[in-house]
Write an enzyme that holds these catalytic residues in place. Structure first.
Site, PDB file in Angstrom:
ATOM      1  N   LYS A  81       0.872  -1.177   0.000  1.00 19.43           N
ATOM      2  CA  LYS A  81       0.000   0.000   0.000  1.00 19.43           C
ATOM      3  C   LYS A  81       0.908   1.226   0.000  1.00 19.43           C
ATOM      4  O   LYS A  81       1.521   1.563   1.007  1.00 19.43           O
ATOM      5  CB  LYS A  81      -0.911  -0.003   1.225  1.00 19.43           C
ATOM      6  CG  LYS A  81      -1.970   1.094   1.214  1.00 19.43           C
ATOM      7  CD  LYS A  81      -2.880   0.975   2.439  1.00 19.43           C
ATOM      8  CE  LYS A  81      -4.061   1.938   2.342  1.00 19.43           C
ATOM      9  NZ  LYS A  81      -3.623   3.347   2.282  1.00 19.43           N
TER      10      LYS A  81
ATOM     11  N   ASP B 134       2.240   5.029  -0.089  1.00 16.54           N
ATOM     12  CA  ASP B 134       1.842   6.279   0.555  1.00 16.54           C
ATOM     13  C   ASP B 134       2.065   7.421  -0.425  1.00 16.54           C
ATOM     14  O   ASP B 134       3.022   8.189  -0.314  1.00 16.54           O
ATOM     15  CB  ASP B 134       2.674   6.489   1.828  1.00 16.54           C
ATOM     16  CG  ASP B 134       2.080   7.548   2.735  1.00 16.54           C
ATOM     17  OD1 ASP B 134       0.963   8.019   2.447  1.00 16.54           O
ATOM     18  OD2 ASP B 134       2.733   7.903   3.731  1.00 16.54           O
TER      19      ASP B 134
ATOM     20  N   GLU C 257       3.314   1.840   4.334  1.00 24.15           N
ATOM     21  CA  GLU C 257       1.986   2.145   4.860  1.00 24.15           C
ATOM     22  C   GLU C 257       1.150   0.912   5.174  1.00 24.15           C
ATOM     23  O   GLU C 257       0.370   0.901   6.124  1.00 24.15           O
ATOM     24  CB  GLU C 257       1.233   3.039   3.883  1.00 24.15           C
ATOM     25  CG  GLU C 257      -0.060   3.587   4.449  1.00 24.15           C
ATOM     26  CD  GLU C 257      -0.759   4.527   3.483  1.00 24.15           C
ATOM     27  OE1 GLU C 257      -1.784   5.104   3.885  1.00 24.15           O
ATOM     28  OE2 GLU C 257      -0.300   4.678   2.342  1.00 24.15           O
TER      29      GLU C 257
END
Length: 326
Positions: free
Chosen positions: A38, A40, A179
């Site tokens: 994920k 950022d 993240e």
């Protein structure tokens, strides 16, 4: 519908992931699910056609001018529509702080200067159109295979890696300060603008987008913003008070940007649907709830307030109505 160009048919919104239950985690089935980092960064759709690249934000706003270093990607492909994320890497880890300096830039000279100082990278993770063929009705697995067949696009492009072991990836991303992780069902089609359970995200660090409903000045300097009163839409027209946020507002850049954005939005009454506690409301200048910012926090109370929220940056890529509890 074949999107030969986003600008001719109207910009569209990307598909979104739902937040996974922290207690249950992500599905652990590498045959049916694929796992990615994920990132950022700033979610974009990159429309590459006839040697040019145009970047569109999640709120359907063109942001091409802010990232001139990504123009070279257009020279590598004749026609492709990519879903991805623009990041600025610092020691191999995305820096949202560095990226925040780029989001509002439209002046070409300033954009070029910032690009030379902190160049951005497009992390590509989906292909929605390729050489005039619409791929959105095909499975994620087929779209991913098409994306991997694209030739290299220079130093400002990376393909988001895919992993099969979610537990290993969760541990690695936590250790590296990333993240979190996104799980994608391999058989899923692409649904523009939809928040689908076929994509699920689990963040190590809790971040919530909020709208600003008011601000309070610093105790010793009324020209400085000391705290923001923030809210989240729980239903259309129902803005729930999410607390008071004062940490993270000391930098000169965010102060100037926030004052410029909030000054013309002042109003007489609070925009929240519930009464704001007197301790929070005292000395507040109320504003129309249209400016979106991100808050890092330690969870929510039963009443919906964020615990120890810290200002993270202005989100000009989101519309106010997009703000919902994550």
């Amino acid at each position: 519908m074949i999107y030969t160009s986003l600008c001719s048919d109207g910009a569209m919104r990307p598909m979104l992931a739902t937040a996974a239950d922290p207690d249950r985690g992500l599905p652990a089935d590498g045959e049916r699910w694929a796992y990615e980092v994920k990132w950022d960064g700033w979610r974009v759709l990159a429309d590459i056609h006839d040697g040019a690249v145009r970047l569109w934000s999640r709120s359907e706003r063109e942001i091409t001018a802010a990232f001139p270093e990504l123009a070279v990607i257009g020279q590598a492909h004749s026609d492709v529509l990519i879903d991805g994320e623009v990041v600025i890497l610092a020691d191999g880890v995305p820096s949202f702080t560095a990226l925040a300096d780029r989001i509002h830039v439209s002046d070409p000279r300033r954009a070029s200067a910032l690009a030379a100082r902190n160049p951005a990278t497009l992390i590509a993770f989906d292909a929605l159109r390729m050489y005039g063929v619409d791929l959105m009705a095909r499975s994620w697995q087929e779209r991913r295979a098409a994306l991997e067949r694209l030739p290299a696009s220079g130093e400002h492009w990376q393909l988001s890696p895919i992993y099969e072991d979610v537990d290993v990836l969760l541990e690695a991303t936590l250790e590296q300060g990333l993240e979190g992780v996104v799980a994608k069902r391999r058989s899923s089609v692409y649904r523009p603008g939809a928040r689908s359970s076929d994509w699920r995200k689990l963040a190590h660090r809790r971040v919530q987008s909020v709208v600003i409903g008011g601000w309070r000045p610093e105790v010793n300097d009324r020209n400085q913003i000391g705290a923001l009163l923030i809210g989240v839409w729980s239903a259309p027209g129902v803005l729930r008070f999410a607390g008071r946020m004062g940490s993270g507002l000391t930098a000169a850049g965010p102060q100037a940007s926030l004052r410029r954005l909030l000054k013309p939005l002042e109003r007489d009454k609070p925009p929240f649907s519930e009464e704001v506690p007197r301790a929070d409301a005292r000395g507040t200048t109320w504003v129309e709830p249209v400016v979106v910012v991100d808050a890092r926090h330690l969870g929510r109370t039963e009443g919906g307030r964020l615990r120890q929220p810290v200002f993270r940056g202005i989100r000009s890529d989101l519309e106010p109505e997009d703000v919902r509890y994550e």
